[in-house]
Motif scaffolding. Structure first.
Motif: not given
Length: 295
Positions: A25, A44, A47, A187-188, A242, A245
């Motif tokens: 990110a 990071q 997000g 976001h991951q 991000d 997200c």
């Protein structure tokens, strides 16, 4: 040769959750821009990065005045870049504001804006999309839960998660007038959505998105894992978030309109290719293919 599709979507019979492993990110370092290491670390992890006050009072007043002019500009009547609510004639969004307005074209080049985008993305950047989201009182419709990247990947051909958005409040964002909600850490995980992309999907999705919206089971899983954070604050406050997200916003039945300037920055190293799940790219004002580096 088309790039490898790391985030396939709209092609399976069941939803899939794809963990993000290739794209951080945050690509830059503290020396690259205004944000310190704790801010970059939080971005990071979560997000997003909130900003209590991005604009000075004078800058905010000028931006608000510019938005009022755009919302009442007779030259934009009938322009496809102006999207109206389904049940009223109220403006929902005005796209391409950095091209329509010299004021906003200059503002987004400020180091507090473009400089942060360059730092987060670790490269030179260009504007993928810009718009005013104007959620009028007494009827501003919601924005369903979605990941912007899913649409930009599927319909615009954005290859990787190397884009970041700025939502800048032009009016007070209360918890009751449809302010932005994000699932921190979502976001991951990329949610692969169901259903093929209809032809010219943007003509309906800009009013109410259906293709590219996650299934309820995936949303519940992400919400149970990450929770939901709602962003409120005065005019002039902002949040960077991000591209992947999971976010959305409720409708606005209050008398208080909620207006935000929304700018998407993409890395020049992540320029668009052919759409990954659509017959043709969306119009230029939705996903720029004629990009110019912001200096």
């Amino acid at each position: 040769m088309s790039p490898t599709d790391l985030y396939p979507t709209r092609r399976f019979d069941e939803p899939r959750l794809i963990y993000r492993t290739e794209d951080p990110a945050v690509w830059g370092r503290p020396a690259d821009g205004p944000l310190a290491q704790p801010h970059l670390d939080a971005h990071q992890a979560n997000g997003f990065t909130p900003v209590e006050q991005l604009l000075t009072p004078a800058e905010l007043a000028a931006a608000q005045s510019e938005i009022e002019q755009l919302l009442h500009d007779p030259s934009l009547i009938g322009d496809e870049r102006v999207v109206r609510e389904r049940t009223t004639d109220e403006i929902r969004s005005v796209f391409d504001v950095h091209k329509i307005s010299p004021f906003f074209a200059a503002m987004l080049r400020d180091d507090r804006i473009a400089g942060v985008a360059r730092q987060i993305l670790g490269s030179e950047v260009y504007v993928h999309q810009s718009r005013i989201n104007y959620k009028p009182g007494f009827g501003g419709a919601p924005f369903e839960w979605h990941s912007d990247f899913e649409t930009w990947h599927a319909e615009d051909g954005m290859p990787r998660m190397r884009a970041v958005s700025l939502s800048l409040a032009m009016t007070e964002n209360y918890h009751f007038n449809g302010s932005l909600m994000i699932m921190p850490g979502s976001h991951q995980t990329f949610v692969s959505c169901l259903g093929e992309t209809p032809a010219d999907n943007h003509k309906s999705s800009l009013v109410r998105q259906e293709a590219g919206t996650p299934d309820h089971a995936s949303l519940r899983l992400l919400a149970d894992k990450h929770g939901i954070h709602q962003f409120t604050g005065p005019a002039g406050s902002a949040v960077w978030f991000d591209s992947n997200c999971m976010h959305g916003s409720n409708g606005n039945i209050t008398p208080f309109p909620r207006s935000n300037l929304f700018i998407v920055f993409n890395s020049i190293e992540n320029s668009l290719v052919e759409p990954f799940a659509a017959e043709k790219p969306r119009p230029e004002y939705l996903g720029s293919r004629d990009w110019q580096v912001l200096n």
